[in-house]
Design a protein around this motif. Structure first.
Motif, mmCIF file in Angstrom:
data_model
loop_
_atom_site.group_PDB
_atom_site.id
_atom_site.type_symbol
_atom_site.label_atom_id
_atom_site.label_comp_id
_atom_site.label_asym_id
_atom_site.label_seq_id
_atom_site.Cartn_x
_atom_site.Cartn_y
_atom_site.Cartn_z
ATOM 1 N N ALA A 120 0.836 -1.205 0.000
ATOM 2 C CA ALA A 120 0.000 0.000 0.000
ATOM 3 C C ALA A 120 0.865 1.248 0.000
ATOM 4 C CB ALA A 120 -0.936 -0.008 1.204
ATOM 5 N N ALA A 121 1.971 1.220 0.751
ATOM 6 C CA ALA A 121 2.867 2.371 0.784
ATOM 7 C C ALA A 121 3.550 2.580 -0.554
ATOM 8 C CB ALA A 121 3.906 2.185 1.890
ATOM 9 N N GLY A 122 3.911 1.482 -1.227
ATOM 10 C CA GLY A 122 4.571 1.590 -2.528
ATOM 11 C C GLY A 122 3.627 1.947 -3.651
ATOM 12 N N GLY A 123 2.344 1.548 -3.502
ATOM 13 C CA GLY A 123 1.336 1.903 -4.483
ATOM 14 C C GLY A 123 1.659 1.465 -5.898
ATOM 15 N N GLU A 124 1.153 2.226 -6.860
ATOM 16 C CA GLU A 124 1.336 1.893 -8.263
ATOM 17 C C GLU A 124 2.797 1.889 -8.700
ATOM 18 O OE1 GLU A 124 1.067 1.098 -12.294
ATOM 19 O OE2 GLU A 124 -0.202 0.587 -10.578
ATOM 20 N N PRO A 125 3.648 2.813 -8.213
ATOM 21 C CA PRO A 125 5.058 2.742 -8.614
ATOM 22 C C PRO A 125 5.704 1.401 -8.275
ATOM 23 C CG PRO A 125 4.590 4.868 -7.635
ATOM 24 C CD PRO A 125 3.365 4.034 -7.424
ATOM 25 N N LEU A 126 5.478 0.908 -7.058
ATOM 26 C CA LEU A 126 6.066 -0.365 -6.668
ATOM 27 C C LEU A 126 5.416 -1.512 -7.424
ATOM 28 C CD1 LEU A 126 8.041 -1.896 -4.872
ATOM 29 C CD2 LEU A 126 6.269 -1.962 -3.098
ATOM 30 N N ARG A 127 4.100 -1.448 -7.634
ATOM 31 C CA ARG A 127 3.413 -2.509 -8.379
ATOM 32 C C ARG A 127 4.006 -2.673 -9.768
ATOM 33 N NH1 ARG A 127 0.886 -3.866 -12.406
ATOM 34 N NH2 ARG A 127 1.274 -1.782 -13.250
ATOM 35 N N ALA A 128 4.210 -1.530 -10.460
ATOM 36 C CA ALA A 128 4.747 -1.593 -11.819
ATOM 37 C C ALA A 128 6.148 -2.188 -11.837
ATOM 38 C CB ALA A 128 4.743 -0.195 -12.438
ATOM 39 N N LEU A 129 6.963 -1.818 -10.855
ATOM 40 C CA LEU A 129 8.314 -2.370 -10.775
ATOM 41 C C LEU A 129 8.292 -3.872 -10.510
ATOM 42 C CD1 LEU A 129 10.197 0.375 -8.760
ATOM 43 C CD2 LEU A 129 10.822 -0.456 -11.031
ATOM 44 N N VAL A 130 7.434 -4.307 -9.588
ATOM 45 C CA VAL A 130 7.345 -5.738 -9.287
ATOM 46 C C VAL A 130 6.892 -6.510 -10.517
ATOM 47 C CG1 VAL A 130 6.102 -7.479 -7.934
ATOM 48 C CG2 VAL A 130 6.954 -5.412 -6.812
ATOM 49 N N GLU A 131 5.930 -5.973 -11.243
ATOM 50 C CA GLU A 131 5.437 -6.668 -12.438
ATOM 51 C C GLU A 131 6.537 -6.820 -13.475
ATOM 52 O OE1 GLU A 131 1.278 -6.634 -14.485
ATOM 53 O OE2 GLU A 131 2.329 -4.806 -15.091
ATOM 54 N N ARG A 132 7.257 -5.752 -13.737
ATOM 55 C CA ARG A 132 8.329 -5.820 -14.732
ATOM 56 C C ARG A 132 9.422 -6.789 -14.294
ATOM 57 N NH1 ARG A 132 8.681 -1.454 -18.452
ATOM 58 N NH2 ARG A 132 10.952 -1.571 -18.394
ATOM 59 N N GLU A 133 9.784 -6.731 -13.019
ATOM 60 C CA GLU A 133 10.854 -7.598 -12.526
ATOM 61 C C GLU A 133 10.407 -9.062 -12.526
ATOM 62 O OE1 GLU A 133 14.784 -8.121 -11.146
ATOM 63 O OE2 GLU A 133 13.738 -6.444 -12.096
ATOM 64 N N LEU A 134 9.177 -9.320 -12.139
ATOM 65 C CA LEU A 134 8.684 -10.698 -12.118
ATOM 66 C C LEU A 134 8.655 -11.294 -13.516
ATOM 67 C CD1 LEU A 134 7.417 -13.094 -10.623
ATOM 68 C CD2 LEU A 134 5.183 -12.010 -10.945
ATOM 69 N N HIS A 135 8.210 -10.513 -14.482
ATOM 70 C CA HIS A 135 8.148 -11.028 -15.852
ATOM 71 C C HIS A 135 9.537 -11.212 -16.452
ATOM 72 C CE1 HIS A 135 3.730 -9.532 -16.386
ATOM 73 N NE2 HIS A 135 3.854 -10.558 -15.567
ATOM 74 N N ALA A 136 10.535 -10.535 -15.895
ATOM 75 C CA ALA A 136 11.914 -10.759 -16.334
ATOM 76 C C ALA A 136 12.513 -11.999 -15.688
ATOM 77 C CB ALA A 136 12.762 -9.533 -16.006
ATOM 78 N N LEU A 137 12.050 -12.339 -14.468
ATOM 79 C CA LEU A 137 12.616 -13.461 -13.720
ATOM 80 C C LEU A 137 11.935 -14.792 -14.018
ATOM 81 C CD1 LEU A 137 13.054 -11.882 -10.160
ATOM 82 C CD2 LEU A 137 14.864 -12.440 -11.791
ATOM 83 N N ALA A 138 10.634 -14.760 -14.296
ATOM 84 C CA ALA A 138 9.866 -16.002 -14.403
ATOM 85 C C ALA A 138 9.100 -16.045 -15.723
ATOM 86 C CB ALA A 138 8.888 -16.124 -13.232
#
Length: 440
Positions: free
Chosen positions: A379-397
């Motif tokens: 919740a603290a990271g909001g959309e900025p953190l969500r977008a980063l996690v999505e990009r990183e996850l799709h690069a890793l898996a």
């Protein structure tokens, strides 16, 4: 050869009654002709169903529907006072309670202190006092309690819970003991599982196969497969804080299976706070540091490659168009000194990388269509953190799972507990879940 079940008159009546009750619950007050049309029952059969349900106290008249040409029809609704359900959320700091009627209308909500000491007697007294703060006109038909841990069905004990936080709960056959002491049907459920139950009507409403990652002071996950919670044989599915990951101490090194190791030591709240401190981002706790990192990075609507995410990852498309081109947002929205901005971006990228490293293992095994990010850290990271996690996850898996933020407002554990409690009460009162089709 499968033996077919014959449609006895009693079975047919029960199916039709359930169909009418669930229809009224879902759509609100209806007339007899509307019930007939929407269920496919004949008008005489619909009249018989309503007569039975009124006689059983499950349906009541809701007045006349005026303003229409012709005969003024009477409307009917589910009798909300026919039964009640209660949800409880237990943390080391407080006990929260919410009570609702059969229709789901909340009658009361309150908070109470945790048990004054260890032992079942103190626990029972604390729960009894909490339930008294949100009473129903009659005792609830079901009480669902969310806790930090999970009941092992093979032993009846609460597992995956620390003695420091849950000392009063660590006794044999905890569900049955509490039910007998309170005189109420009690079900104990993992708190993150309950958050996922609540999310089924929100961020995951369009996806029956999803993972919810709860990132807070501690880490946990819930697995929903085919629309149903997957708890595991020992009740511990989703206890991902213990997941071994490169760069984190192992259980062997920590000296205890429930010690400080694994995913928790990489991406738990304390670890994230320390990580951002190392990037020059201040804050007393992980929520403050993540919030400050987002502010410094100037990531108003997303983050991207310039924050150090995995190269070549595709931009995601989360719910409601939440995902965007993070690189563009970062390039145009930075604030503060350049070195402060870059350090904050690098820190957020490192946070996302740690969250994604554990998620990569989870999605590789489960193959969900969606990952919901919940908890105070997300919740603290909001959309900025969500977008980063999505990009990183799709690069890793090798996963095409969408990533969304939690869409539940308020307390998701209480919301999920009340959902489970009401579902159980309605199945009991109505005689089962909604039938696929009524019997004409």
């Amino acid at each position: 050869m499968t033996e077919l079940v014959r449609g006895t008159p009693g079975l047919v009546r029960a199916v039709n009654d359930r169909a009418a009750l669930h229809l009224l619950l879902r759509q609100g007050p209806l007339t007899r002709p509307e019930i007939s049309r929407l269920t496919g029952l004949s008008k005489p059969t619909a009249s018989q169903v309503l007569a039975r349900l009124e006689g059983a106290g499950l349906v009541v008249g809701n007045g006349l529907r005026t303003g229409l040409p012709g005969r003024v029809p009477e409307t009917y609704r589910v009798n909300a006072a026919a039964a009640y359900a209660t949800a409880v959320d237990v943390t080391p700091d407080r006990i929260a309670v919410r009570t609702a009627d059969l229709a789901g209308a909340v009658l009361g909500e309150a908070e109470a202190p945790v048990p004054a000491g260890p032992g079942r007697e103190a626990l029972v007294e604390a729960l009894r006092a909490a339930l008294a703060l949100a009473p129903a006109p009659r005792p609830p038909r079901r009480v669902v309690v969310g806790v930090q841990g999970a009941v092992d069905p093979t032993t009846g004990r609460l597992a995956y819970a620390s003695e420091e936080d849950m000392a009063a709960w660590l006794f044999p056959d905890v569900e049955r003991t509490l039910a007998e002491a309170l005189g109420l049907p009690v079900r104990i459920e993992n708190d993150v599982n309950l958050a996922a139950v609540a999310e089924r009507a929100h961020a995951a409403a369009d996806c029956p196969d999803f993972v919810l990652l709860w990132a807070d002071e501690g880490l946990g996950a819930a697995l929903v497969i085919g629309g149903r919670l997957h708890r595991g044989h020992f009740g511990g599915a989703g206890e991902v804080g213990y997941l071994p990951l490169p760069g984190a101490p192992t259980a062997r090194e920590a000296g205890h299976p429930y010690g400080r190791h694994g995913y928790q030591e990489l991406a738990g709240g304390e670890a994230i706070r320390d990580l951002l401190h190392a990037h020059g981002v201040p804050g007393a706790d992980f929520t403050e540091t993540v919030t400050e990192a987002v502010r410094r990075a100037g990531a108003g609507s997303g983050t991207g490659a310039e924050a150090g995410t995995g190269a070549g990852a595709e931009d995601g498309a989360g719910a409601g168009g939440r995902a965007g081109n993070g690189a563009a947002a970062m390039a145009g929205a930075g604030s503060g000194a350049p070195e402060s901005v870059e350090a904050a971006r690098a820190g957020l990228a490192a946070v996302a990388g740690r969250l994604a490293s554990g998620l990569a293992s989870i999605v590789t095994v489960v193959d969900p269509g969606l990952v919901v990010l919940a908890g105070r850290l997300c919740a603290a990271g909001g959309e900025p953190l969500r977008a980063l996690v999505e990009r990183e996850l799709h690069a890793l898996a090798h996963s095409r799972a969408r990533i969304r933020l939690s869409a539940v407002t308020g307390n998701p554990v209480l919301a999920g507990a009340l959902d489970l409690a009401l579902t159980a009460v309605r199945d009991e009162v109505f005689g089962g879940p909604p039938p696929v089709t009524p019997c004409p």
